[in-house]
Design a protein around this motif. Structure first.
Motif, short mmCIF file in Angstrom:
data_model
loop_
_atom_site.label_atom_id
_atom_site.label_comp_id
_atom_site.label_asym_id
_atom_site.label_seq_id
_atom_site.Cartn_x
_atom_site.Cartn_y
_atom_site.Cartn_z
N VAL A 54 0.84 -1.19 0.00
CA VAL A 54 0.00 0.00 0.00
C VAL A 54 0.88 1.24 0.00
O VAL A 54 0.57 2.25 -0.65
CB VAL A 54 -0.94 -0.01 1.22
CG1 VAL A 54 -1.76 1.27 1.28
CG2 VAL A 54 -1.84 -1.23 1.19
N ASP A 55 1.98 1.19 0.75
CA ASP A 55 2.94 2.29 0.83
C ASP A 55 4.30 1.68 1.15
O ASP A 55 4.50 0.48 1.00
CB ASP A 55 2.51 3.33 1.87
CG ASP A 55 2.22 2.72 3.25
OD1 ASP A 55 2.91 1.74 3.62
OD2 ASP A 55 1.31 3.20 3.93
N ALA A 56 5.23 2.49 1.61
CA ALA A 56 6.58 2.00 1.84
C ALA A 56 6.67 1.04 3.02
O ALA A 56 7.65 0.29 3.15
CB ALA A 56 7.53 3.18 2.07
N LYS A 57 5.67 1.01 3.88
CA LYS A 57 5.72 0.19 5.09
C LYS A 57 4.73 -0.97 5.08
O LYS A 57 5.04 -2.08 5.49
CB LYS A 57 5.47 1.06 6.32
CG LYS A 57 6.55 2.10 6.58
CD LYS A 57 7.87 1.45 6.97
CE LYS A 57 8.91 2.49 7.35
NZ LYS A 57 10.22 1.86 7.72
N VAL A 58 3.49 -0.71 4.66
CA VAL A 58 2.40 -1.68 4.80
C VAL A 58 2.26 -2.53 3.55
O VAL A 58 2.06 -2.00 2.45
CB VAL A 58 1.07 -0.98 5.11
CG1 VAL A 58 -0.06 -2.01 5.24
CG2 VAL A 58 1.18 -0.16 6.38
N GLY A 59 2.38 -3.83 3.72
CA GLY A 59 2.25 -4.73 2.58
C GLY A 59 1.63 -6.05 2.96
O GLY A 59 1.49 -6.39 4.14
N LEU A 88 -0.23 -13.12 4.42
CA LEU A 88 0.75 -12.55 5.33
C LEU A 88 0.67 -11.03 5.31
O LEU A 88 0.21 -10.44 4.32
CB LEU A 88 2.16 -12.98 4.94
CG LEU A 88 2.43 -14.47 4.78
CD1 LEU A 88 3.83 -14.69 4.22
CD2 LEU A 88 2.27 -15.19 6.11
N GLY A 89 1.15 -10.40 6.37
CA GLY A 89 1.18 -8.94 6.42
C GLY A 89 2.49 -8.44 6.99
O GLY A 89 3.16 -9.12 7.76
N THR A 90 2.88 -7.24 6.58
CA THR A 90 4.07 -6.59 7.12
C THR A 90 3.75 -5.12 7.38
O THR A 90 2.96 -4.50 6.65
CB THR A 90 5.27 -6.69 6.15
OG1 THR A 90 6.41 -6.03 6.72
CG2 THR A 90 4.96 -6.06 4.81
N GLY A 136 9.92 -8.00 8.22
CA GLY A 136 9.31 -9.05 9.01
C GLY A 136 7.84 -9.21 8.65
O GLY A 136 7.16 -8.23 8.32
N TRP A 137 7.35 -10.47 8.72
CA TRP A 137 6.00 -10.77 8.28
C TRP A 137 5.24 -11.54 9.36
O TRP A 137 5.85 -12.31 10.12
CB TRP A 137 6.02 -11.59 6.98
CG TRP A 137 6.60 -10.83 5.82
CD1 TRP A 137 7.91 -10.60 5.56
CD2 TRP A 137 5.86 -10.17 4.79
NE1 TRP A 137 8.05 -9.84 4.42
CE2 TRP A 137 6.80 -9.57 3.92
CE3 TRP A 137 4.50 -10.04 4.51
CZ2 TRP A 137 6.43 -8.85 2.80
CZ3 TRP A 137 4.12 -9.33 3.38
CH2 TRP A 137 5.08 -8.74 2.54
N THR A 138 3.93 -11.33 9.42
CA THR A 138 3.08 -12.07 10.33
C THR A 138 2.02 -12.83 9.52
O THR A 138 1.62 -12.39 8.45
CB THR A 138 2.38 -11.15 11.33
OG1 THR A 138 1.60 -10.17 10.61
CG2 THR A 138 3.39 -10.43 12.21
N ARG A 139 1.58 -13.94 10.06
CA ARG A 139 0.53 -14.73 9.42
C ARG A 139 -0.83 -14.16 9.83
O ARG A 139 -1.16 -14.15 11.01
CB ARG A 139 0.65 -16.20 9.84
CG ARG A 139 -0.23 -17.14 9.05
CD ARG A 139 0.02 -18.57 9.44
NE ARG A 139 -0.39 -18.84 10.82
CZ ARG A 139 -0.20 -20.00 11.44
NH1 ARG A 139 0.42 -20.99 10.81
NH2 ARG A 139 -0.60 -20.17 12.69
N LEU A 140 -1.61 -13.71 8.84
CA LEU A 140 -2.90 -13.11 9.11
C LEU A 140 -4.02 -14.14 9.08
O LEU A 140 -4.97 -14.07 9.86
CB LEU A 140 -3.19 -11.99 8.11
CG LEU A 140 -2.17 -10.85 8.10
CD1 LEU A 140 -2.53 -9.83 7.03
CD2 LEU A 140 -2.09 -10.17 9.47
#
Length: 356
Positions: free
Chosen positions: A88-93, A103-105, A111-115
């Protein structure tokens, strides 16, 4: 089996999850760290500000700060094969993959988390369709979808998500095999099944989803084209000019570009009402597309061919540069260079180079 074979061919995947047990194992096992992660199968590439982020086989995600010259592997909590990455931007993906993985970051892809994953997806969809089938206005299609949800739950978490589209850091959709659609309004903390809100009675595979000028489009198997009707909260079928499968969508300055089998591509400049064939110069299935900041459009096919457009996808010129191996993904590292992904990993090419 034919649809499954087409699905894997479109992804360029080397192997799919086999049993429910195998799927559960990769869902619970973090991606292994490897110095060769950027040289393995890559199926999705995205820009996160100035950073490039790519994902692929066995849960590997890598990122580059220098236009693709050096890649660093990220920490990922699953080892499922990944299919698509979007920021979406430089941080949120976000990233999607096999076994129902999303997954989300929030740190630009480090670093990534399982959504959510396939076991949760199966339960979510089954409970949703049980409520729909029990409602007083339930239709025959609702009952058919309930039966499909029950079969999926019994089969285990083996259905892949193939693409994703977020209109903001919180609101987005993921789409996948056999008509799967999930929607989130809170950045992936909760999800709502939408596969009963699409004109897709045959549960065709959904390969791509993109937003263009506020409208959301889906492209899939058998020439399926859908567009979100916000008033009805439903994806309505568009009149498609082609019966072959579409493997991708691109939002360009000229319109919405759909591309797929045998080098076929079509563009709509009137929000999906009509589509015009575009000659790409590519012969193999087109499986990746990207749009540069200056509006240049790049398409890549499974034979390694590359086509470029400077008019928003209205016309293309086949590039003399090509990959020596099949391709599965592409992104612009700059307006004059491309990052290519495929079975042998990542490669950056200079579009101004005369070296073939």
């Amino acid at each position: 089996m034919q649809r499954r074979s087409m699905l894997l061919a479109a992804l360029g995947s080397l192997a799919a999850s086999g049993t429910a047990t195998a799927a559960s194992e990769v869902l619970d096992r973090p991606a292994g760290m490897s110095p060769l992660a950027a040289q393995r199968l890559i199926t999705g590439i995205a820009r996160a500000g100035e950073r490039l982020v790519a994902g692929g086989q066995r849960g590997h995600i890598v990122h580059s700060e220098d236009g693709g010259r050096v890649w660093v592997q990220a920490l990922v909590p699953v080892s499922s094969d990944l299919t698509a990455v979007s920021f979406v931007d430089a941080k949120v993906g976000y990233a999607t993959g096999h076994d129902g993985v999303v997954l989300g970051t929030r740190d630009g892809g480090h670093g990534w988390t399982r959504l959510i994953e396939g076991r949760q997806v199966n339960t979510l969809v089954l409970e949703h369709m049980q409520r729909r089938a029990a409602a007083s206005d339930a239709s025959e299609q609702d009952r058919k979808l309930l039966a499909e949800a029950q079969r999926n739950a019994e089969a285990g978490p083996d259905k892949p998500f193939l693409d994703l589209c977020f209109t903001s850091a919180n609101e987005g959709f993921v789409v996948g095999a056999y008509g799967l659609i999930l929607c989130t309004a809170d950045g992936g903390r909760t999800w709502e099944p939408w596969f009963d809100r699409a004109d897709n009675p045959g549960l065709l595979n959904l390969y791509a989803i993109r937003v263009h000028r506020g409208s959301i489009y889906i492209a899939g198997e058998g020439g399926l084209l859908l567009k979100l009707d916000r008033d009805m909260q439903r994806f309505r079928e568009l009149t498609s000019p082609y019966k072959g499968s579409y493997f991708g969508l691109a939002a360009t300055k000229a319109g919405v570009l759909a591309f797929g089998m045998r080098g076929n591509a079509f563009i709509s400049t009137d929000e999906g009402a009509a589509w015009k064939a575009v000659h790409t110069g590519l012969d193999a299935s087109i499986v990746g597309g990207a749009v540069a900041t200056n509006g240049t459009v790049a398409l890549v096919d499974q034979s390694g061919g590359i086509a470029l457009s400077i008019d928003g996808g209205l016309s293309f010129t086949r590039s003399s540069l090509r990959s020596q191996v099949p391709l599965a993904a592409v992104a612009f590292a700059s307006t004059s260079s491309l990052v290519l992904g495929g079975p042998r990993g990542l490669r950056t090419i200079d579009l101004t180079s005369k070296d073939k």
